[in-house]
Write an enzyme that holds these catalytic residues in place. Structure first.
Site, PDB file in Angstrom:
ATOM      1  N   CYS A 191       0.594  -1.220  -0.031  1.00 48.22           N
ATOM      2  CA  CYS A 191       0.193  -0.140   0.003  1.00 48.22           C
ATOM      3  C   CYS A 191       1.011   1.279   0.077  1.00 48.22           C
ATOM      4  O   CYS A 191       1.915   1.293   0.608  1.00 48.22           O
ATOM      5  CB  CYS A 191      -0.992   0.118   1.190  1.00 48.22           C
ATOM      6  SG  CYS A 191      -2.209  -1.356   1.283  1.00 48.22           S
ATOM      7  N   ARG A 198       6.116  -0.626  -4.119  1.00 47.85           N
ATOM      8  CA  ARG A 198       5.849  -1.276  -2.739  1.00 47.85           C
ATOM      9  C   ARG A 198       4.870  -2.278  -3.147  1.00 47.85           C
ATOM     10  O   ARG A 198       4.714  -3.212  -2.110  1.00 47.85           O
ATOM     11  CB  ARG A 198       5.250  -0.074  -2.008  1.00 47.85           C
ATOM     12  CG  ARG A 198       6.124   0.853  -1.618  1.00 47.85           C
ATOM     13  CD  ARG A 198       5.344   2.066  -0.932  1.00 47.85           C
ATOM     14  NE  ARG A 198       4.607   1.646   0.412  1.00 47.85           N
ATOM     15  CZ  ARG A 198       5.465   1.822   1.313  1.00 47.85           C
ATOM     16  NH1 ARG A 198       6.479   2.363   1.629  1.00 47.85           N
ATOM     17  NH2 ARG A 198       4.926   1.478   2.608  1.00 47.85           N
ATOM     18  N   TRP A 238      -2.696  -2.832  -1.646  1.00 46.62           N
ATOM     19  CA  TRP A 238      -2.493  -4.358  -1.749  1.00 46.62           C
ATOM     20  C   TRP A 238      -3.435  -4.944  -0.710  1.00 46.62           C
ATOM     21  O   TRP A 238      -3.610  -4.903   0.097  1.00 46.62           O
ATOM     22  CB  TRP A 238      -1.190  -4.509  -1.144  1.00 46.62           C
ATOM     23  CG  TRP A 238      -0.275  -5.701  -1.380  1.00 46.62           C
ATOM     24  CD1 TRP A 238       0.468  -6.032  -2.612  1.00 46.62           C
ATOM     25  CD2 TRP A 238      -0.425  -6.877  -0.683  1.00 46.62           C
ATOM     26  NE1 TRP A 238       0.616  -7.426  -2.468  1.00 46.62           N
ATOM     27  CE2 TRP A 238       0.216  -7.841  -1.129  1.00 46.62           C
ATOM     28  CE3 TRP A 238      -1.053  -7.199   0.517  1.00 46.62           C
ATOM     29  CZ2 TRP A 238       0.263  -9.256  -0.410  1.00 46.62           C
ATOM     30  CZ3 TRP A 238      -0.997  -8.438   1.109  1.00 46.62           C
ATOM     31  CH2 TRP A 238      -0.235  -9.490   0.571  1.00 46.62           C
ATOM     32  N   ASN A 277      -3.144   2.717   5.079  1.00 43.80           N
ATOM     33  CA  ASN A 277      -2.242   1.471   5.042  1.00 43.80           C
ATOM     34  C   ASN A 277      -2.099   0.458   6.185  1.00 43.80           C
ATOM     35  O   ASN A 277      -1.957   1.315   7.589  1.00 43.80           O
ATOM     36  CB  ASN A 277      -1.031   1.983   4.700  1.00 43.80           C
ATOM     37  CG  ASN A 277       0.226   0.981   4.483  1.00 43.80           C
ATOM     38  OD1 ASN A 277      -0.108  -0.339   4.429  1.00 43.80           O
ATOM     39  ND2 ASN A 277       1.520   1.313   4.212  1.00 43.80           N
ATOM     40  N   GLY A 278      -2.298  -0.729   6.342  1.00 45.51           N
ATOM     41  CA  GLY A 278      -2.202  -1.343   7.506  1.00 45.51           C
ATOM     42  C   GLY A 278      -3.337  -2.325   7.834  1.00 45.51           C
ATOM     43  O   GLY A 278      -4.134  -2.782   6.682  1.00 45.51           O
ATOM     44  N   GLU A 323      18.602 -18.356  -1.133  1.00 43.38           N
ATOM     45  CA  GLU A 323      18.357 -16.958  -1.578  1.00 43.38           C
ATOM     46  C   GLU A 323      18.268 -17.341  -3.434  1.00 43.38           C
ATOM     47  O   GLU A 323      17.511 -16.649  -3.662  1.00 43.38           O
ATOM     48  CB  GLU A 323      19.642 -16.109  -1.196  1.00 43.38           C
ATOM     49  CG  GLU A 323      19.568 -14.734  -1.938  1.00 43.38           C
ATOM     50  CD  GLU A 323      18.273 -13.966  -1.773  1.00 43.38           C
ATOM     51  OE1 GLU A 323      17.246 -14.138  -1.119  1.00 43.38           O
ATOM     52  OE2 GLU A 323      18.133 -12.887  -2.488  1.00 43.38           O
ATOM     53  N   LYS A 359      15.100 -15.928  -5.324  1.00 40.71           N
ATOM     54  CA  LYS A 359      15.106 -14.868  -6.238  1.00 40.71           C
ATOM     55  C   LYS A 359      14.523 -15.497  -7.677  1.00 40.71           C
ATOM     56  O   LYS A 359      13.569 -14.874  -8.043  1.00 40.71           O
ATOM     57  CB  LYS A 359      16.882 -14.901  -6.505  1.00 40.71           C
ATOM     58  CG  LYS A 359      17.103 -13.260  -6.926  1.00 40.71           C
ATOM     59  CD  LYS A 359      16.865 -12.154  -6.005  1.00 40.71           C
ATOM     60  CE  LYS A 359      16.029 -12.540  -4.708  1.00 40.71           C
ATOM     61  NZ  LYS A 359      15.699 -11.355  -3.899  1.00 40.71           N
ATOM     62  N   GLU A 395      10.629 -15.818  -7.257  1.00 38.26           N
ATOM     63  CA  GLU A 395       9.777 -14.554  -7.221  1.00 38.26           C
ATOM     64  C   GLU A 395       9.825 -13.637  -8.492  1.00 38.26           C
ATOM     65  O   GLU A 395       8.775 -13.199  -8.635  1.00 38.26           O
ATOM     66  CB  GLU A 395      10.082 -13.593  -5.606  1.00 38.26           C
ATOM     67  CG  GLU A 395      11.459 -13.041  -5.965  1.00 38.26           C
ATOM     68  CD  GLU A 395      11.700 -12.048  -4.769  1.00 38.26           C
ATOM     69  OE1 GLU A 395      10.768 -11.610  -4.289  1.00 38.26           O
ATOM     70  OE2 GLU A 395      12.927 -12.062  -4.409  1.00 38.26           O
ATOM     71  N   HIS A 415      15.801 -38.070   1.277  1.00 41.01           N
ATOM     72  CA  HIS A 415      14.968 -38.540   2.458  1.00 41.01           C
ATOM     73  C   HIS A 415      13.573 -38.282   1.897  1.00 41.01           C
ATOM     74  O   HIS A 415      12.625 -37.724   2.781  1.00 41.01           O
ATOM     75  CB  HIS A 415      15.416 -37.739   3.621  1.00 41.01           C
ATOM     76  CG  HIS A 415      16.537 -38.520   4.369  1.00 41.01           C
ATOM     77  ND1 HIS A 415      16.621 -39.586   4.599  1.00 41.01           N
ATOM     78  CD2 HIS A 415      17.998 -37.939   4.192  1.00 41.01           C
ATOM     79  CE1 HIS A 415      17.803 -39.784   5.127  1.00 41.01           C
ATOM     80  NE2 HIS A 415      18.797 -38.908   4.759  1.00 41.01           N
ATOM     81  N   LYS A 454       7.132  -4.546  -2.095  1.00 40.50           N
ATOM     82  CA  LYS A 454       8.642  -4.282  -1.473  1.00 40.50           C
ATOM     83  C   LYS A 454       8.833  -4.505  -0.102  1.00 40.50           C
ATOM     84  O   LYS A 454       9.770  -5.067   0.450  1.00 40.50           O
ATOM     85  CB  LYS A 454       8.836  -2.877  -2.104  1.00 40.50           C
ATOM     86  CG  LYS A 454      10.408  -2.680  -1.887  1.00 40.50           C
ATOM     87  CD  LYS A 454      11.629  -3.476  -2.563  1.00 40.50           C
ATOM     88  CE  LYS A 454      12.825  -3.294  -2.315  1.00 40.50           C
ATOM     89  NZ  LYS A 454      13.705  -4.203  -2.601  1.00 40.50           N
TER      90      LYS A 454
HETATM   91  O1  M6R Z   1      12.755  -4.864   3.930  1.00 43.62           O
HETATM   92  P1  M6R Z   1      13.225  -6.293   4.494  1.00 43.62           P
HETATM   93  O2  M6R Z   1      14.504  -6.488   4.225  1.00 43.62           O
HETATM   94  O3  M6R Z   1      12.806  -6.297   5.855  1.00 43.62           O
HETATM   95  O4  M6R Z   1      12.138  -6.976   3.538  1.00 43.62           O
HETATM   96  C1  M6R Z   1      12.253  -8.615   4.059  1.00 43.62           C
HETATM   97  C2  M6R Z   1      11.684  -9.319   2.957  1.00 43.62           C
HETATM   98  O5  M6R Z   1      10.408  -8.917   2.651  1.00 43.62           O
HETATM   99  C3  M6R Z   1      12.376  -9.166   1.485  1.00 43.62           C
HETATM  100  O6  M6R Z   1      13.598  -9.536   1.555  1.00 43.62           O
HETATM  101  C4  M6R Z   1      11.549 -10.219   0.407  1.00 43.62           C
HETATM  102  O7  M6R Z   1      11.971 -11.377   0.761  1.00 43.62           O
HETATM  103  C5  M6R Z   1      11.982  -9.925  -1.115  1.00 43.62           C
HETATM  104  N1  M6R Z   1      10.930  -9.722  -1.790  1.00 43.62           N
HETATM  105  C6  M6R Z   1      13.224 -10.646  -1.362  1.00 43.62           C
HETATM  106  O8  M6R Z   1      13.648 -10.397  -2.824  1.00 43.62           O
END
Ligand code: M6R
Length: 590
Positions: free
Chosen positions: A2, A27, A75, A99-100, A467, A471, A474, A490, A585
């Protein structure tokens, strides 16, 4: 997650609001809307989908000549992403954006229904608007205080009160909101990227304060109508940090910035390790974060435990905040966050502080909630990160963990000077790795038509796999899993099919042959394997290799390769790389 923008001033209100919304697109959102106001009326225009669609609708509408307005990217949390549920919401004399999440929405709604209010949407936001309206007598400030007293949950609110034509109002709890000060104009927004075209003067709204904005003045009002003197911060964003700078996507731009931001972040510490906090007095460390930030913490855990011998856990904040954490006086909690606004990470930090535990944070946004509230802030110098998928910020978080572990272990290491030299060389090595972008495009070509992929490794290599997998999934929407290589047999190996991509990461000499054996096992079941390793540990000419440097630095070489493979794959699949579907974001709600 949001985005809120508010403006009062002489500029074209619609243009300021749309510029702000476009800057907040990163965001994450699924619908958007604006409310324009002048002396006579309030006009609301909303649409689903991207801001472009909202803009088209606005351009087809006869607009009022506005003097102020509020805007929002939504969002969806309560109710699907349709026009009715999009913000702003209007009930009685109150129009607002939010927002919230309002946790006691049902209870409040029942009370308001009993008072005769009717609801057109499924949102918690409409309930807030009705709640404020229900308390509206003469004084909007009193109504706002009464309303927030009733609310359980998180909110940032931008408000138009029909009876008060000269002002906009804003307030927050557990959701970010800042105020921008201009010449005969004032603003509010979820973050400063929305306002950097207009001002470099900001006020960070604190919880419990109500901001009253007119064209010429911002007042901060505390409980009982006390006036609070605002603390104005001047923040200048460099031109080179704005926009895509010629790159096709922010994600690519941000990956390509890695050598520079790496140098900027680690150099001061390489010159003087004493600038890093001394963690040697702690007997246990809890690293707490979400998503990629947690995976950076996982690497920190392996390095700190292996080289400094301090017991260390790395946990997801949404779990950590609700469990029974065993602390003693010598526990340190390290939060990791790019945005510094992730709701679960903030909650974990506050919980640890409440227990009297020292908190430290590795954070990028210096003005964020975590940066302001944590006991020991440690900053990475990533600059603004706009792509939803974190790249440069993650790499820098890992770099700081590497330095922290190195500082703790230095006196017991065989050749610390050589490791220090590796740190010094690493920005240049990363640049050379990024220069081989064509090689990673070639890999992307081989995997982009698959719907599943695996990443396997052991120990720290497994943390890198987590990671790499996140990556790729996503941004490309390929279903990926990271697995400890030794755990495959396993159960998970039953999923390996002919042609399925499996990435094997090998950076640890002692584990090389073990992981290689697991790679051979999946290969013999038809998997298409890609080994990423060092020159020294190379297993065949097909391997993707990086220069052999210390365990503290080698991870910094592997990660950019995985990021570029994810990027190129997403591009071949035609994905919305900077704004993947369903993602935000900064996850500012639970
Ligand atoms: O702003 P932050 O680092 O706290 O965010 C944490 C996660 O939301 C963020 O790393 C998320 O997993 C990303 N989309 C990964 O690319």
């Amino acid at each position: 997650m949001c985005g809120i923008v508010g403006y009062i001033g002489k500029k074209n209100v619609k243009d300021v609001l749309l510029t702000g919304l476009k800057a907040l697109e990163y965001r994450g959102y699924d619908s958007a809307g604006i409310a324009l106001r002048n002396d006579d009326e309030i006009q609301i225009i909303k649409n689903t989908g991207r801001i472009k669609k909202l803009e088209q609708k606005i351009n087809q509408t006869k607009l009022i000549k506005a003097t102020s307005g509020i805007a929002h990217t939504r969002w969806a949390t309560h109710g699907e992403a349709n026009i009715t549920n999009a913000h702003p919401h209007q009930v009685g004399k109150i129009t607002l954006v939010h927002n919230g999440i309002i946790e006691n929405m049902e209870e409040l709604k029942t009370k308001l229904l009993n008072k005769g209010y009717e609801f057109k949407t499924e949102t918690d936001t409409e309930v807030v608007a009705a709640l404020i309206d229900s308390y509206l007598d003469n004084d909007i400030i009193d109504a706002l205080y009464k309303a927030v007293d009733d609310i359980v949950g998180s909110y940032a609110l931008g408000i138009i009160s029909e009876d008060d034509k000269e002002h906009l109002y804003a307030l927050r709890k557990d959701s970010p909101l800042l105020l921008g000060i201009g010449q005969e104009e004032n603003f509010f927004a979820s973050d400063l990227t929305a306002l950097t075209d207009y001002t470099n003067k900001f006020i960070f709204l604190e919880e419990g304060e109500i901001a009253k904005l007119s064209q010429n003045k911002i007042e901060l009002i505390g409980a009982n109508h006390t006036q609070i003197a605002p603390e104005i911060k001047e923040i200048n964003i460099e031109e080179s940090e704005k926009g895509k700078q010629g790159y096709e996507h922010f994600m690519l731009k941000e990956i390509m910035e890695e050598p520079v931001v790496l140098e900027k972040t680690i150099k001061p510490y390489l010159n003087n390790l004493d600038l890093l906090p001394d963690l040697s007095t702690y007997k246990q460390i809890h690293i707490v974060a979400c998503g990629s930030a947690m995976y950076a913490g996982l690497i920190g855990k392996y390095l700190i435990e292996k080289y400094a011998g301090i017991p260390c856990t790395a946990e997801v904040a949404s779990e950590y905040r609700y469990k029974n954490n065993i602390y003693d006086r010598k526990t340190l909690v390290i939060l990791v966050s790019q945005s510094g606004e992730t709701a679960d990470t903030i909650a974990a930090m506050r919980e640890a502080k409440k227990q009297g535990i020292t908190t430290m944070a590795i954070v990028n946004v210096k003005t964020s909630t975590i940066a302001r509230e944590v006991d020991i802030p440690l900053f990475i110098e990533a600059g603004p990160e706009i792509a939803v998928a974190t790249t440069k910020a993650y790499l820098l978080q890992v770099a700081l963990f590497s330095l922290i572990a190195f500082k703790l272990a230095k006196n017991n290491l065989e050749n610390p000077d050589k490791i220090l030299k590796d740190f010094e060389k690493i920005p240049r090595i990363v640049k050379e790795i990024l220069d081989k972008r064509e090689n990673y495009k070639e890999i992307a070509n081989q995997i982009y038509q698959n719907e599943n992929a695996f990443f396997i490794g052991r120990q720290m290599d497994f943390a890198i796999c987590e990671e790499g997998s996140l990556k790729l999934k996503e941004v490309s929407y390929i279903h990926c899993e990271a697995k400890e290589a030794g755990e495959l047999k396993h159960g998970t190996i039953s999923l390996i099919n002919k042609g399925m991509p499996v990435f094997g990461i090998i950076t640890d000499e002692n584990l090389r042959d073990k992981t290689l054996a697991n790679i051979k096992e999946v290969e013999s079941r038809g998997a298409k394997t890609f080994i990423i390793t060092t020159d020294k540990l190379k297993t065949s000419d097909k391997d993707i290799t990086v220069p052999n440097t210390s365990a503290f630095t080698v991870v910094l070489e592997i990660v950019p390769i995985l990021q570029l493979i994810a990027y190129e794959t997403a591009k071949l699949r035609g994905c919305d790389i900077d704004k993947p579907k369903n993602l935000a974001k900064s996850v500012t709600v639970e």
